[in-house]
Structures are given as structure tokens and as C-alpha cells.
Design an enzyme around this catalytic site. Structure first.
Site, PDB file in Angstrom:
ATOM      1  N   ASP A  68       4.578  -2.988  -7.572  1.00 26.74           N
ATOM      2  CA  ASP A  68       3.834  -1.896  -6.947  1.00 26.74           C
ATOM      3  C   ASP A  68       3.915  -0.620  -7.783  1.00 26.74           C
ATOM      4  O   ASP A  68       2.921   0.100  -7.934  1.00 26.74           O
ATOM      5  CB  ASP A  68       4.365  -1.632  -5.539  1.00 26.74           C
ATOM      6  N   GLY A  82       0.812  -1.208   0.000  1.00 28.82           N
ATOM      7  CA  GLY A  82       0.000   0.000   0.000  1.00 28.82           C
ATOM      8  C   GLY A  82       0.845   1.258   0.000  1.00 28.82           C
ATOM      9  O   GLY A  82       0.665   2.158  -0.837  1.00 28.82           O
TER      10      GLY A  82
END
Length: 300
Positions: free
Chosen positions: A251, A43
Site C-alpha cells: 500500500d 484504501g
């Protein structure tokens, strides 16, 4: 008018990285390099990567009230991420134990820590963030029930992007919201489960689409990526570079793709840009420290 181009809901970890000549076998000890500590977590990584590219970015996550948590908050703020949604306390900050071999490939073990305490109630309480965001991105280093609540809190016109890592079977409610679902070969096969997987990425994408996502992106490493939707399937070529460390490449790809889709680019063009971002990322060590700015991508 949206306040944020991208809201990331996900994990924030301290990455503890050791270089090794090879990974140990069961019961074996190998010597490695000095320990390096970097801010990470899927995240936080996606939020920092998007912000470096110029996206107005916020993160909804949870960290511990400890040194690792402060490291993460400092890194996020330095990159320009809005940390109003980063909750503090409840458990120690999550930690990822990473070994990197000479080819740049990595193996990762994650202790979720505070990430496991990011609850559906935390998501429901952050409704203003969801209604202020053009695109919402999530991963699976937080509880699956929290991701389900993310889907239920999406604003009517916002887009949901999911990278199901680490992979697990997904409820139909989550699959139906994905636009796109971003998977590598391993993730695709876990999500497909007992379905007839087929021999090619095109087969995987076709079967995944039948499970409900509006679109699917399959990342293929050195072979590029594949973009699939009801409009058809297209291949995105890889960008050839000398890889130093692949940590964080997925990511940065996901963040770049989500950002450019939200800006109105076609899936194929957005994936092509994301492939360039991922390629620049692997030329440097670490996760967040390796994420490029838009200018660095343009010059690559």
C-alpha cells in the site's frame, strides 16, 4: 488547479494482528502473541501513506458507526487526510485478521463489512472529489462495480492507478483506464487468467499491456519492481533492509508511486522512490504506524 494530489477510493479496516511462530495447518490450533488492533484497509492505508509523504490526499470510503470506525477516522485525520468522503454507517467497519510470522511475512483474511456497502451511487455523488483530484487510486477490497463507476467518473486530465488486490478478472473498461496497473506475481497471473503467462515478469507485463492498460508496474519483492509501457520495460532495483513486518508495504508503494507520478516524475523514477518508501515501511510493525514521512525516506 487541483485541490488534491491523490484521491483514494477504497477500503478502511481495523487490522487485528497476532504474531505466530508458524501458521496453523487445517484443523490445528497454535498460540500467538497478544492481539494488537491497528487502523488499516488498503484504501485507508494508501491515503495515510500518501499524506505522510506530503500529498494533499482525500479518501472516499465507508466505515461503520462503531469503535473501529472512530479509530480509522482519528488515524486518517491525524495523518492529514481529508475525510469529507468517508461515509459512516450501513454495516460494521471492515476487519482484517492478520497473522505475522517471525520472518515478517503475513497472511490476511478480510471481513469487508461496510466496505462492501460502498456503492456506485456513493461514487457518483462524490463527483466534486473526482474533479478536484490529480490522481485517483483504487483497489479491489470494495465491490468491482464501484471501481467501474470510479473509472466512469474520472476527470478528463486525471490519472487512474489500480492495485487489483485481492485479484480477480477485470473488465476491459477498467483495464483501459489504468496508468499504471500495479500487480505482484500472484495478481498478474489471476488477471491474465488463461493467457499464456510466460516465464518472466517481462512476459507478464507484455501480456498485461496487450489487455489495455497504458502502463504496468510489477512488484517483485526482494527483486525490486518492473515498469512497462509502450515506451519499453525497465527494472527498478530493490532496497535491502531487515524486514520486521511486511503489512502495508504494498500500500505504501502504491501510494508513493501514484503521488510521484501525479507530480510529473517518470514511471521509473516514481517506482524507485516508491521502492524506498516500501523498504522503510517493512522495518516497523503495523500498517499505518509504519508509513514514513518524506524526511524519513530521504534519510534512508
Amino acid at each position: 488547479m487541483y485541490d488534491y494530489d491523490l484521491l483514494v477510493v477504497g477500503s478502511a479496516n481495523a487490522d487485528l494482528v497476532i504474531g505466530v511462530e508458524r501458521r496453523p495447518a487445517a484443523g490445528e490450533t497454535v498460540l500467538g502473541s497478544d492481539l494488537a488492533v491497528h487502523p488499516g484497509g488498503k484504501g485507508a492505508n494508501q491515503a495515510v501513506a500518501a499524506a505522510r509523504l506530503g500529498a494533499r490526499t482525500a479518501l472516499l470510503a465507508r466505515v461503520g458507526d462503531d469503535a473501529h470506525g472512530r479509530l480509522l477516522l482519528d488515524s486518517l485525520r491525524e495523518a492529514g487526510v481529508d475525510t469529507v468522503g468517508v461515509l459512516v454507517g450501513g454495516a460494521p467497519t471492515g476487519v482484517a485478521l492478520i497473522t505475522v510470522d517471525p520472518s515478517g511475512d503475513n497472511s490476511i483474511v478480510v471481513s469487508p463489512g461496510a466496505n462492501g456497502r460502498l456503492t456506485p451511487q456513493d461514487v457518483a455523488a462524490a463527483g466534486c472529489l473526482f474533479h478536484s483530484s490529480r490522481v485517483v487510486s483504487a483497489q479491489l477490497e470494495i465491490p468491482l462495480e464501484t471501481v467501474v463507476e470510479v473509472v466512469r467518473n474520472l476527470a478528463p486530465e486525471s490519472r487512474f492507478v489500480l492495485n487489483p488486490s485481492p485479484p480477480r478478472p477485470l473488465p476491459s473498461e477498467v483495464l483501459a483506464a489504468c496508468d499504471p496497473l500495479i500487480v505482484n506475481e500472484h495478481e498478474a497471473k489471476v488477471i491474465l487468467g488463461d493467457s499464456a503467462v510466460g516465464d518472466t515478469p517481462e512476459d507478464w507485463a507484455r501480456i498485461l499491456l496487450a489487455k489495455g492498460p497504458k502502463s504496468v508496474v510489477v512488484t517483485l519483492g526482494a527483486e525490486g519492481a518492473l515498469v512497462a509501457s509502450a515506451q519499453g520495460v525497465s527494472r527498478v532495483p530493490a532496497v535491502t533492509v531487515d524486514a520486521v513486518d511486511t503489512t502495508g508495504a504494498g500500500d505504501s508503494f502504491t501510494a508513493a508511486l501514484a503521488y510521484r507520478l501525479g507530480a510529473g516524475e517518470s514511471p521509473a523514477r516514481a517506482a524507485s522512490y516508491a521502492a524506498r518508501v516500501g523498504a522503510v515501511t517493512v522495518t516497523k510493525e503495523g500498517a499505518q504506524a509504519s508509513f514514513p514521512t518524506a524526511a524519513e525516506v530521504a534519510g534512508s
